[in-house]
Write an enzyme that holds these catalytic residues in place. Structure first.
Site, PDB file in Angstrom:
ATOM      1  CB  VAL A  14     114.520  77.115  31.803  1.00 30.06           C
ATOM      2  CG1 VAL A  14     116.146  77.107  32.277  1.00 30.06           C
ATOM      3  CG2 VAL A  14     113.684  77.398  33.194  1.00 30.06           C
ATOM      4  CB  ALA A  33     134.014  79.353  29.815  1.00 32.07           C
ATOM      5  CB  ALA A  43     116.064  68.731  20.504  1.00 30.14           C
ATOM      6  CE  LYS A 105     111.545  71.323  39.801  1.00 33.43           C
ATOM      7  NZ  LYS A 105     111.190  72.532  38.997  1.00 33.43           N
ATOM      8  CD  GLU A 129     123.832  75.979  41.546  1.00 35.13           C
ATOM      9  OE1 GLU A 129     125.239  75.575  42.036  1.00 35.13           O
ATOM     10  OE2 GLU A 129     123.040  76.023  42.576  1.00 35.13           O
ATOM     11  N   GLY A 187     100.544  83.818  36.501  1.00 33.27           N
ATOM     12  CA  GLY A 187     101.444  83.090  36.192  1.00 33.27           C
ATOM     13  C   GLY A 187     102.433  82.564  36.862  1.00 33.27           C
ATOM     14  CG  ASP A 201     109.095  72.161  42.596  1.00 32.12           C
ATOM     15  OD1 ASP A 201     109.647  71.715  41.681  1.00 32.12           O
ATOM     16  OD2 ASP A 201     109.411  73.355  43.420  1.00 32.12           O
ATOM     17  CE  LYS A 205     112.495  73.408  42.988  1.00 32.06           C
ATOM     18  NZ  LYS A 205     111.756  74.554  43.212  1.00 32.06           N
TER      19      LYS A 205
HETATM   20  N1  HSE Z   1     107.649  75.396  40.343  1.00 29.87           N
HETATM   21  C1  HSE Z   1     108.734  75.989  40.978  1.00 29.87           C
HETATM   22  C2  HSE Z   1     108.248  77.191  42.181  1.00 29.87           C
HETATM   23  C3  HSE Z   1     109.938  76.672  40.258  1.00 29.87           C
HETATM   24  O1  HSE Z   1     106.974  77.617  42.201  1.00 29.87           O
HETATM   25  O2  HSE Z   1     109.419  77.548  42.930  1.00 29.87           O
HETATM   26  C4  HSE Z   1     110.616  75.511  39.433  1.00 29.87           C
HETATM   27  O3  HSE Z   1     111.318  74.810  40.481  1.00 29.87           O
END
Ligand code: HSE
Length: 436
Positions: A14, A33, A43, A105, A129, A187, A201, A205
């Protein structure tokens, strides 16, 4: 005009996407902007990677704390992830008066209340976001675009890995474990995909969306979480025969008694647009009192889609950082003193409908016994399939769809059905949402 100066923590997928899009679209972004946005420090533990991605034109360090303490930096982008050092860095950046943009998140769902309180007290912004549904501007929609509405519920396909796995299981009739291996080879799934496949995850969210939709604190610990690891592809097939698809949904729903906050495999009617979101794509459906039903669709992960969300936050912060803190968009959509302490309902109190699959002896009176138990629990049957027993077999599958009921009623009925001598093994139960 003097560029706004950004420190980037973590230049992985990202971070690289953010760096590249910011450079490629520099002119347009500056026009939006009002001043240039420049990443001036990066870093990362992998200094060589940082040099490669940036081309060496920025300060590179492996000491992220030196970036959050650098007086020249106005905005810190946190792309390290997790709740460990990322939390310390975000809190330090806030303490040092920096604005923060994060895609983390897990950090916000678990420690968001503390982080937003600190940001509020220090008068800085924490923008996120990219934390929900990658490139889809769902935070912007919930926090600003829909601010006229009472939000009634949100239902989202907010994990691409699991949506890819479910799509493949349905298309190819393959078992979960086999498709997971394919997802890892392609992947999509991490080497350790636990947070994705166990629904954690998606729950992070959903927790974030529930907070900004209903004006409540983050309550990740109260969320009900079930992943897809126990899902049998036979249920995907039966669901299909009944006109449904199974999706891992993150659901946040306002009820009179409190909030439903849950993640689990869910049957949804195949004719809904969201049921046709396939592969690694994400989609979030938001039901509101004024606008009605809205649907947001796009890529929930990946370098440039997530970078797109990070940069949108950079633009927002650049536009708003000179405004008085009380005149900015509140972090969690509602003014901080208007956040309500609504409880998240325990799963027993959730109201939903069910898909039930049971393996039964094929003999007279079995169906009558089962339907009597459901009737006694005030559960109405909406649809049913009984398969013809295979040649030479004395057992068969019965699949029932119920109307809505309170989960504790369903639990009582299922326990009674399982106790019948003619029912073999546990009843498979999946929740079902009409999304109307
Ligand atoms: N691992 C998450 C997904 C993506 O498979 O949607 C990052 O939030």
């Amino acid at each position: 005009m003097k560029p706004i100066s950004v420190g980037l923590l973590g230049i992985g997928t990202v971070g690289g996407g953010t760096f590249n899009v910011l450079k490629r679209n520099e002119e347009e972004i500056t026009r939006r902007a009002g001043r240039p946005i420049r990443i001036t420090a990066v870093a990362d533990k992998n200094l060589e990677l940082a040099r490669q991605v940036t081309g060496g034109g920025v300060r590179i360090t492996d000491d992220a704390f030196s970036v959050v303490s650098d007086p020249e930096i106005d905005i810190v982008i946190e792309l390290i992830g997790g709740y460990g050092v990322a939390r310390e860095l975000v809190m330090k950046a806030i303490e040092n008066g920096k604005h923060v943009v994060t895609a983390n998140k897990a950090l916000l769902a678990v420690h968001g209340n503390e982080i937003f309180a600190a940001a509020q007290a220090r008068g800085v912004m924490v923008a996120f976001e990219a934390a929900v549904a990658g490139g889809i501007p769902i935070i912007k929609a919930l926090r600003e675009g829909l601010s006229a509405n009472r939000i009634e519920w949100i239902a989202g396909i907010i994990n691409g890995t699991t949506n890819f796995i479910l799509s493949e299981m349905r298309d190819k009739g393959l078992p979960f474990a086999e498709v997971l291996k394919e997802a890892q080879a392609l992947g999509y799934a991490e080497a350790d995909p636990t947070f994705d496949i166990e629904g954690v995850d998606a729950a992070h969210k959903a927790t974030i969306m529930s907070a900004i939709a209903f004006g409540i604190p983050m309550q990740f610990n109260a969320a009900h979480i079930e992943g897809i690891t126990k899902l049998d592809s036979v249920d995907i097939t039966y669901a299909e025969q009944l006109g449904y698809r199974i999706k891992l949904l993150g659901i946040a729903k306002m009820r009179d008694a409190g909030i439903e906050l849950r993640v689990h495999p869910t049957l949804i009617p195949a004719k809904r647009l969201i049921a046709n979101v396939e592969g690694a794509m994400n989609a979030v459906m938001v039901q509101c009192d004024a606008v009605g039903s809205t649907l947001y669709y796009g890529k929930g992960a990946g370098a440039e889609p997530t970078g797109s969300a990070v940069i949108a936050d950079l633009v927002d912060v650049t536009r708003l950082h000179t405004a008085d803190p009380e005149h900015r968009v509140p972090h969690l959509a509602f003014q901080p003193d208007q956040v309500r302490d609504l409880r998240v309902l325990p799963i027993d109190e959730v109201i939903t409908s069910y898909y039930l699959r049971m393996r039964v002896d094929d003999k007279p009176g079995v169906l009558a016994d089962i339907t009597r138990i459901l009737a006694d629990s005030d559960i109405s049957i909406e649809a049913m399939i009984q398969r013809e027993a295979a040649a030479g077999e004395a057992q068969t599958d019965i699949i029932m769809l119920t109307h809505e009921t309170v989960e504790k009623n369903a639990n009582v009925a299922i326990a009674k059905i399982e106790a019948l001598s003619v029912v073999n093994g546990p009843v498979v139960r999946l929740r079902m949402e009409s999304l109307q």
